[in-house]
Write a protein that holds these residues in place. Structure first.
Motif, short mmCIF file in Angstrom:
data_model
loop_
_atom_site.label_atom_id
_atom_site.label_comp_id
_atom_site.label_asym_id
_atom_site.label_seq_id
_atom_site.Cartn_x
_atom_site.Cartn_y
_atom_site.Cartn_z
N VAL A 97 0.81 -1.23 0.00
CA VAL A 97 0.00 0.00 0.00
C VAL A 97 0.84 1.27 0.00
O VAL A 97 0.39 2.32 -0.47
CB VAL A 97 -1.01 0.02 1.18
N GLU A 98 2.05 1.22 0.54
CA GLU A 98 2.97 2.37 0.46
C GLU A 98 4.36 1.83 0.16
O GLU A 98 4.75 0.77 0.66
CB GLU A 98 3.00 3.18 1.77
N ASP A 99 5.11 2.59 -0.62
CA ASP A 99 6.43 2.11 -1.03
C ASP A 99 7.20 3.28 -1.63
O ASP A 99 6.80 3.82 -2.66
CB ASP A 99 6.25 1.00 -2.07
N SER A 100 8.30 3.66 -1.00
CA SER A 100 9.04 4.84 -1.46
C SER A 100 10.05 4.53 -2.55
O SER A 100 10.55 5.44 -3.20
CB SER A 100 9.77 5.49 -0.27
N SER A 101 10.38 3.26 -2.77
CA SER A 101 11.50 2.96 -3.68
C SER A 101 11.12 2.07 -4.88
O SER A 101 11.71 2.22 -5.96
CB SER A 101 12.62 2.24 -2.92
N GLY A 102 10.22 1.14 -4.71
CA GLY A 102 9.97 0.16 -5.77
C GLY A 102 11.17 -0.73 -6.05
O GLY A 102 11.24 -1.39 -7.07
N ALA A 103 12.11 -0.76 -5.11
CA ALA A 103 13.38 -1.46 -5.35
C ALA A 103 13.40 -2.80 -4.62
O ALA A 103 14.11 -2.96 -3.63
CB ALA A 103 14.54 -0.57 -4.89
N HIS A 104 12.61 -3.73 -5.08
CA HIS A 104 12.47 -5.01 -4.39
C HIS A 104 12.74 -6.16 -5.35
O HIS A 104 12.71 -5.99 -6.56
CB HIS A 104 11.08 -5.11 -3.78
N ASP A 105 12.96 -7.34 -4.77
CA ASP A 105 13.40 -8.49 -5.56
C ASP A 105 12.56 -9.71 -5.25
O ASP A 105 12.40 -10.07 -4.09
CB ASP A 105 14.87 -8.79 -5.25
N ALA A 106 12.03 -10.33 -6.29
CA ALA A 106 11.24 -11.54 -6.11
C ALA A 106 11.94 -12.78 -6.67
O ALA A 106 11.40 -13.88 -6.60
CB ALA A 106 9.88 -11.37 -6.82
N LEU A 107 13.13 -12.62 -7.23
CA LEU A 107 13.72 -13.70 -8.02
C LEU A 107 14.91 -14.40 -7.38
O LEU A 107 15.17 -15.56 -7.70
CB LEU A 107 14.17 -13.18 -9.39
N THR A 108 15.68 -13.72 -6.51
CA THR A 108 17.01 -14.26 -6.20
C THR A 108 17.23 -14.65 -4.73
O THR A 108 18.34 -15.05 -4.39
CB THR A 108 18.12 -13.27 -6.62
N GLY A 109 16.22 -14.55 -3.88
CA GLY A 109 16.35 -15.08 -2.53
C GLY A 109 17.33 -14.32 -1.66
O GLY A 109 17.81 -13.24 -2.02
N GLY A 110 17.64 -14.88 -0.49
CA GLY A 110 18.48 -14.20 0.47
C GLY A 110 19.86 -14.83 0.60
O GLY A 110 20.20 -15.78 -0.10
N SER A 111 20.62 -14.29 1.56
CA SER A 111 21.95 -14.84 1.82
C SER A 111 21.83 -16.21 2.47
O SER A 111 20.82 -16.55 3.07
CB SER A 111 22.74 -13.88 2.73
#
Lengths: 198, 275
Positions: free
Chosen positions: B127-141
């Motif tokens: 609902v709110e997001d200042s960057s749009g800089a997110h990732d759905a493809l590569t997972g975490g450390s």
């Protein structure tokens, strides 16, 4: 020795590939998405991880040279041959429920990959919880720099195949995709063939 | 012998798909709003249900009821906030990112988009997001990705998620592909991943609205593709905010035909529970 398995259109299949053996997955008629999962044969809790595989190789698609990583950071299989060129592992498998969102509520009662996976996994003591993010061999899903993603016409020709050598004993579970609402199967799901070679 | 479908059937299904595809692709990114401004506005104390600060490298778990908002605000640099979600009523229903990106014709999950479960229902709205800089493809450390940094105390998202899942009564096999907030990973023309650090700004924040009863796990580690992946990031502030009525013209509920159908599936589930 080579074992051959003919998988009818829309049906699931599973089999063990031992370390050092090669599994060939053949798109016999062309343009057929083959939804595929891998589990460590002696510990199904360790399974194929799409996100770890993509991040480790630094690119968004599966092709020759791709090392399929497990949830525990180990290499499960390596792609050694690919006559088609590019395979998706970000778009998942179709389900009755997701079909309603994608294509309308009237598609709820159509066969889907997740139905196949649930049935085939149940033979190995697993459930819907165990359906990890899968590979879609021969499914063409380009991702643009602006994020746009779409299932396009398949680029595989009749007889195209991939080969993967197992780096550990694995259970391979396949859903021969029954989807008729998008071009991943050319709107006409067809039989496929799997070979396991020493 | 295999019996093929008829050319008429194929042509009809292709025509229907191309119409869905045209609408789905032309929508994006034209009609989504611009990012939410920084900094995040103050929240009235009476609206705050809970607050928590997750130190760099650590994790937490929480529950959200329908309509409640989760605000996620890194205090500084280097945090990629990995998130997993399960239905509290039935944890076999869980966040499904492959479905989420496929259903919305985009891997760019930002303000106006929603997160789907594996059951075709909406779990979370962005609902709110200042960057749009997110990732759905590569997972975490993972233990493997942090090994190169020669710091045995460096924590990683995979282990954090195993721990978080355990505290929710779940196992490692229940951990779905992860949604990484504040991780600007993009796909270049030939398929290579690119870290676009310039998309992030100090003071970035996100608010997610729960669309069903949820269990949430969160990990605060650097993303492995971030050049700062060997450092311990700053803390992340989490805030759980009271539900407010959702208007009929709510952006996330109306932005796409797919979201509308997803929320129709939510309503069907609610009906079954209450009837």
């Amino acid at each position: 020795m080579t074992e051959t398995f003919d998988i009818p259109a829309e049906k699931p299949w599973s089999g063990i590939v031992k370390k050092g053996q090669t599994i060939r997955i053949e798109d016999t008629y062309g343009q057929q998405a083959i939804d595929t999962l891998f589990y460590r044969a002696d510990d199904f809790g360790e399974r194929y991880s799409s996100q770890d595989t993509l991040r480790a190789q630094g690119t968004a698609y599966i092709t020759t040279g791709s090392k399929l990583m497990s949830s525990e950071g180990r290499v499960m299989l390596t792609v050694t041959a690919d006559t088609s060129g590019r395979h998706d592992t970000s778009a998942g498998c179709c389900s009755c429920e997701s079909n309603t969102v994608r294509f309308g509520h009237e598609t709820l009662y159509q066969h889907a990959c997740r139905e196949n996976f649930i049935m085939e996994l149940s033979r190995h003591g697993m459930t819907k919880r165990d359906i990890a993010a899968n590979i879609n061999f021969f499914m063409n899903v380009p991702i643009s720099a602006n994020g746009a993603m779409t299932v396009d016409d398949g680029i595989s020709a009749p007889g195209d195949h991939v080969e993967l050598v197992a780096e550990m004993d694995v259970l391979c579970v396949i859903s021969n995709c029954p989807q008729i609402n998008n071009p991943c199967n050319g709107f006409d799901p067809t039989p496929i063939r799997v070979l396991i070679k020493d | 012998m295999h019996v093929h479908r008829t050319p008429e059937q194929i042509a009809a299904d292709r025509q229907r798909y191309e119409e869905h595809q045209r609408i789905g692709l032309e929508f994006s990114p034209a009609t989504l709003p611009t990012p939410t401004p920084r900094p995040a506005p103050e929240v009235e104390p009476g609206e705050i249900l809970a607050s928590e600060t997750v130190p760099g490298g650590w994790y937490t778990t929480l529950r959200l009821s329908p309509g409640e908002i989760l605000r996620v605000a890194p205090r500084g640099a280097g945090s990629a906030v990995a998130l997993a979600a399960w239905s509290a009523a039935d944890t076999s229903e869980r966040m499904n990112l492959p479905d989420t990106v496929k259903l919305q014709w985009t891997t760019e999950l930002k303000k106006g988009r929603v997160i789907f479960s594996d059951m075709g229902r909406v779990m979370l709205s962005i609902v709110e997001d200042s960057s749009g800089a997110h990732d759905a493809l590569t997972g975490g450390s993972t233990a493997a990705t942090v090994q190169q940094y020669d710091d045995p105390k460096l924590r990683n998202t995979r282990d954090n998620m195993v721990l978080a899942a355990a505290k929710l009564g779940l196992g490692r096999g229940d951990i779905p592909p992860l949604f990484n907030l504040f991780a600007p990973v993009r796909v270049q023309a030939e398929g290579q991943f690119e870290w676009r650090g310039g998309m992030l700004t100090e003071g970035d924040w996100v608010e997610l609205r729960a669309e069903m009863d949820l269990l949430i796990a969160i990990s605060n580690c650097p993303h492995p593709l971030d050049p700062r992946a060997g450092e311990v990031p700053d803390a992340v502030d989490l805030m759980r905010i009271k539900a407010t009525p959702v208007p009929d013209d709510d952006l996330c509920r109306t932005a796409t035909a797919e979201a509308v159908r997803g929320f129709e599936n939510n309503a069907k589930m609610e009906g079954q529970r209450h009837d």
